[in-house]
Design a protein around this motif. Structure first.
Motif, PDB file in Angstrom:
ATOM      1  N   THR A 102       0.605  -1.255  -0.119  1.00 11.73           N
ATOM      2  CA  THR A 102      -0.043   0.226  -0.408  1.00 11.73           C
ATOM      3  C   THR A 102       0.630   1.724  -0.103  1.00 11.73           C
ATOM      4  O   THR A 102       1.862   1.941   1.133  1.00 11.73           O
ATOM      5  CB  THR A 102      -0.781   0.031   1.244  1.00 11.73           C
ATOM      6  OG1 THR A 102      -1.601  -1.151   0.933  1.00 11.73           O
ATOM      7  CG2 THR A 102      -1.430   1.306   1.519  1.00 11.73           C
ATOM      8  N   THR A 103       0.764   2.045  -1.024  1.00  9.78           N
ATOM      9  CA  THR A 103       1.435   3.442  -0.652  1.00  9.78           C
ATOM     10  C   THR A 103       0.317   4.350  -0.400  1.00  9.78           C
ATOM     11  O   THR A 103      -0.578   4.463  -0.862  1.00  9.78           O
ATOM     12  CB  THR A 103       1.601   4.223  -2.093  1.00  9.78           C
ATOM     13  OG1 THR A 103       2.364   2.872  -2.609  1.00  9.78           O
ATOM     14  CG2 THR A 103       2.314   5.527  -2.457  1.00  9.78           C
ATOM     15  N   GLN A 104      -0.012   4.987   0.736  1.00  7.00           N
ATOM     16  CA  GLN A 104      -0.250   6.260   0.762  1.00  7.00           C
ATOM     17  C   GLN A 104      -0.129   7.704   1.252  1.00  7.00           C
ATOM     18  O   GLN A 104       0.943   7.558   1.506  1.00  7.00           O
ATOM     19  CB  GLN A 104      -0.418   5.911   2.926  1.00  7.00           C
ATOM     20  CG  GLN A 104      -1.651   6.314   3.685  1.00  7.00           C
ATOM     21  CD  GLN A 104      -2.575   5.834   3.597  1.00  7.00           C
ATOM     22  OE1 GLN A 104      -2.474   4.860   3.368  1.00  7.00           O
ATOM     23  NE2 GLN A 104      -3.530   6.779   4.287  1.00  7.00           N
TER      24      GLN A 104
ATOM     25  N   LEU B  20       7.634  11.368  -3.911  1.00 11.71           N
ATOM     26  CA  LEU B  20       7.252  10.359  -3.693  1.00 11.71           C
ATOM     27  C   LEU B  20       8.091   8.904  -3.018  1.00 11.71           C
ATOM     28  O   LEU B  20       8.393   8.527  -3.679  1.00 11.71           O
ATOM     29  CB  LEU B  20       6.345   9.742  -5.289  1.00 11.71           C
ATOM     30  CG  LEU B  20       5.187   8.984  -5.666  1.00 11.71           C
ATOM     31  CD1 LEU B  20       4.548   9.088  -4.595  1.00 11.71           C
ATOM     32  CD2 LEU B  20       5.163   8.558  -6.826  1.00 11.71           C
ATOM     33  N   ARG B  21       7.067   8.104  -2.611  1.00 10.68           N
ATOM     34  CA  ARG B  21       7.852   7.510  -1.759  1.00 10.68           C
ATOM     35  C   ARG B  21       7.134   5.766  -1.354  1.00 10.68           C
ATOM     36  O   ARG B  21       5.891   5.972  -1.461  1.00 10.68           O
ATOM     37  CB  ARG B  21       8.192   6.847  -0.582  1.00 10.68           C
ATOM     38  CG  ARG B  21       9.496   7.809  -0.417  1.00 10.68           C
ATOM     39  CD  ARG B  21       9.806   8.642   0.677  1.00 10.68           C
ATOM     40  NE  ARG B  21       8.338   9.126   1.422  1.00 10.68           N
ATOM     41  CZ  ARG B  21       7.993   9.442   3.423  1.00 10.68           C
ATOM     42  NH1 ARG B  21       9.429   9.603   4.124  1.00 10.68           N
ATOM     43  NH2 ARG B  21       6.858   9.887   3.502  1.00 10.68           N
ATOM     44  N   ALA B  22       6.912   4.802  -3.215  1.00 11.35           N
ATOM     45  CA  ALA B  22       5.785   3.949  -3.435  1.00 11.35           C
ATOM     46  C   ALA B  22       6.461   2.633  -1.933  1.00 11.35           C
ATOM     47  O   ALA B  22       7.130   2.916  -1.051  1.00 11.35           O
ATOM     48  CB  ALA B  22       6.379   3.087  -4.252  1.00 11.35           C
ATOM     49  N   HIS B  23       4.815   2.813  -1.278  1.00  9.10           N
ATOM     50  CA  HIS B  23       4.890   1.696   0.202  1.00  9.10           C
ATOM     51  C   HIS B  23       4.836   2.152   0.906  1.00  9.10           C
ATOM     52  O   HIS B  23       5.309   1.143   2.158  1.00  9.10           O
ATOM     53  CB  HIS B  23       5.692   0.667  -0.845  1.00  9.10           C
ATOM     54  CG  HIS B  23       5.578  -0.106  -1.476  1.00  9.10           C
ATOM     55  ND1 HIS B  23       6.297  -0.818  -2.706  1.00  9.10           N
ATOM     56  CD2 HIS B  23       3.896  -0.133  -2.380  1.00  9.10           C
ATOM     57  CE1 HIS B  23       5.775  -1.183  -3.893  1.00  9.10           C
ATOM     58  NE2 HIS B  23       4.680  -1.240  -4.004  1.00  9.10           N
ATOM     59  N   GLU B  24       5.244   3.491   1.469  1.00  7.25           N
ATOM     60  CA  GLU B  24       4.993   4.265   2.328  1.00  7.25           C
ATOM     61  C   GLU B  24       3.867   5.161   2.686  1.00  7.25           C
ATOM     62  O   GLU B  24       3.089   4.827   1.490  1.00  7.25           O
ATOM     63  CB  GLU B  24       6.369   5.320   2.038  1.00  7.25           C
ATOM     64  CG  GLU B  24       7.408   3.671   2.667  1.00  7.25           C
ATOM     65  CD  GLU B  24       8.968   4.381   2.662  1.00  7.25           C
ATOM     66  OE1 GLU B  24       9.107   5.563   3.017  1.00  7.25           O
ATOM     67  OE2 GLU B  24       9.661   4.088   1.531  1.00  7.25           O
ATOM     68  N   THR B  25       3.393   5.809   3.386  1.00  4.15           N
ATOM     69  CA  THR B  25       2.750   6.868   4.052  1.00  4.15           C
ATOM     70  C   THR B  25       3.571   8.291   3.192  1.00  4.15           C
ATOM     71  O   THR B  25       4.618   8.662   3.879  1.00  4.15           O
ATOM     72  CB  THR B  25       2.741   7.041   5.469  1.00  4.15           C
ATOM     73  OG1 THR B  25       2.107   5.680   5.403  1.00  4.15           O
ATOM     74  CG2 THR B  25       1.934   8.005   5.598  1.00  4.15           C
ATOM     75  N   ASN B  26       3.363   8.894   2.520  1.00  2.00           N
ATOM     76  CA  ASN B  26       3.362  10.266   2.288  1.00  2.00           C
ATOM     77  C   ASN B  26       2.804  11.161   2.401  1.00  2.00           C
ATOM     78  O   ASN B  26       1.541  11.224   2.186  1.00  2.00           O
ATOM     79  CB  ASN B  26       2.946   9.834   0.413  1.00  2.00           C
ATOM     80  CG  ASN B  26       4.115   9.335  -0.099  1.00  2.00           C
ATOM     81  OD1 ASN B  26       5.531   9.407  -0.011  1.00  2.00           O
ATOM     82  ND2 ASN B  26       3.614   7.871  -0.466  1.00  2.00           N
TER      83      ASN B  26
END
Lengths: 308, 308
Positions: A102-104, B20-26
């Protein structure tokens, strides 16, 4: 009645994509919308556990209106949210179906005016008078004083209502100094607060700073409680596969309900651990699996830690 | 009056994130909302060029209501959108501030009922009677027949109104067979339609399939027009740096306005190329820079291609 506070409510969107490709165009195949913000998630779990539950906090604009409509459809949660001129934020969880990752993306939330904060404080005072316990949850929206949670904790203590705080950063630091009954940081939040990466040491430090008790979530290693009555650690007996979204909020619901019931600390911790794991096991993010919960509750056995 | 049709309107969100960091909270640092869908973008440019402009299409739900409120604030565009029970989709453009790259997430759009399509067709017939030209733009929402654009083209031709089609895939293929005056594919759409990756050959093929004229956008290499009066290619004299979002929609606006004015093909092409480049040059996505447009319009010189 159990009360939860969500000052930075959110309309939570979940987007499913076949495979997330950064810097390209992604066709979303499924869209889900639900009321979000930690306090609203906690309330949903409390209501599912059979507790009379009231939510308050701040909500506004078109996204706020959608949130309230969806909230009205959840059974057992009474909406006492206070309106704002600014628009409630969205959060977007992009689930990559090929990996499950999941990308949030989290919007910052609306600017709150002093008048809106005053209106909230009046509503909070009224609701406190009927509450068995209160949980203060999540981030602060722009415009609120960083000591907003500290203020709400002092008011709850003055009213004699047990208060749980689940936030991070400076609002957590300030909140702890106002002596909440319980804080529920994760290991990273606890380390950021105290400078110690050893959870038991960090939790004892947090108690010295003002927290009545500390329940720290340690991910797959379960949870740690450091309280006036002793310290315990508990975990589920086997690894639970699934989606960890909402597991922390379910733990807060378990702790708040057990706090209101006056259960001893090992029972509070067991309830939090079982609910948290049953949330990971549920197919929908943020829901909990009732049979997993019932089964685990009997099997989670908190272990007392030696005092130091 | 110039008419644009947007059957799959959208509330366009732009999120700015530091990286933008995929699979993290942005954490999203800036949020912008605007009415979207190609036809609405085209209409905004037409209005900015000083044309009396009407938009129609399908719009509904909470996101649709926000879209209409924002549209009412844009000057010069009259809202003749037809309501749907389903909710207008969102698109999310996530701009990575560290690189300028954009990751796009597009919701699928609401299910349209036969009754809603019937209501739209009635509105379209009324609006056509006052239109100098009509542009049919973008994807089809679920529930509409794949020949929806072909139907709208036949109705425009029966009313004697010049009609431009800007879509892709099967709706483009079916639409071309209904003999629109002009189609504006990009090179990839043209290749998908015809099987040929050589743009001039592919454009001639598209004309044989039914398009009165074809204007193909070739990215940095400018545009190609293959028409009953001859074929031309045109590009801006120097490379324009900036954000290409909306450049294609601006080209459609240039072509539609020039079509309605009855300008010769080289002037239509020059207008499309200059507007498109002035959109890339503008700081805000989808806007055009007026001074760049005025300057380029004098300097873009279409070159006639030898007939084959």
């Amino acid at each position: 009645m159990l009360l939860t506070v969500t000052l930075n409510a959110a309309l939570d969107l979940t987007y499913r994509v076949p495979r997330l490709r950064a810097h390209e165009t992604n066709r979303v195949t499924e869209v889900a919308e639900r009321p979000g913000g930690k306090g609203l998630n906690v309330a949903r779990v409390l209501a599912a556990l059979g507790h009379e539950t009231v939510v308050t906090g701040l909500v506004g604009g078109a996204t706020g209106a959608v949130l309230r409509t969806l909230l009205a459809a959840s059974t057992g949660v009474r909406d006492e949210l206070v309106p704002t001129a600014g628009t409630t934020r969205r959060t977007v969880a992009v689930v990559d179906a090929s990996t499950g990752d999941t990308t949030q993306l989290n919007e910052p939330g609306p600017q709150i005016t002093p008048g809106e904060w005053g209106a909230f404080l009046a509503r909070y005072a009224t609701l406190l008078s009927g509450a068995a316990a209160v949980a203060l949850c999540g981030s602060l929206p722009p415009g609120l004083p960083v000591g907003a949670y500290a203020d709400l904790i002092r008011r709850a203590r003055a009213a004699g209502i047990p208060v749980l705080l689940d936030t991070s950063g400076e609002p957590l630091r300030r909140g702890i100094a106002a002596r909440p009954d319980l804080v529920k940081p994760n290991a990273a939040e606890l380390a950021q607060l105290t400078g110690s990466t050893e959870p038991v040491r960090a939790a004892r430090d947090a108690r010295r700073r003002g927290a009545g008790a500390v329940v720290a979530s340690l991910g797959a290693e379960g949870m740690l409680a450091v309280t006036p009555d002793g310290a315990w650690r508990a975990a589920v007996p086997e690894t639970i596969a699934g989606n960890p979204t909402g597991a922390g909020d379910s733990a807060v619901a378990g702790l708040l309900s057990a706090l209101a019931e006056g259960l001893p600390w090992p029972s509070r911790l067991a309830r939090a651990v079982a609910l948290s794991a049953a949330t990971v096991a549920a197919p929908a993010a943020g829901e909990f699996d009732r049979r997993t919960y019932d089964a685990l509750l009997e099997r989670v056995e908190p272990v007392a830690l030696r005092s130091r």
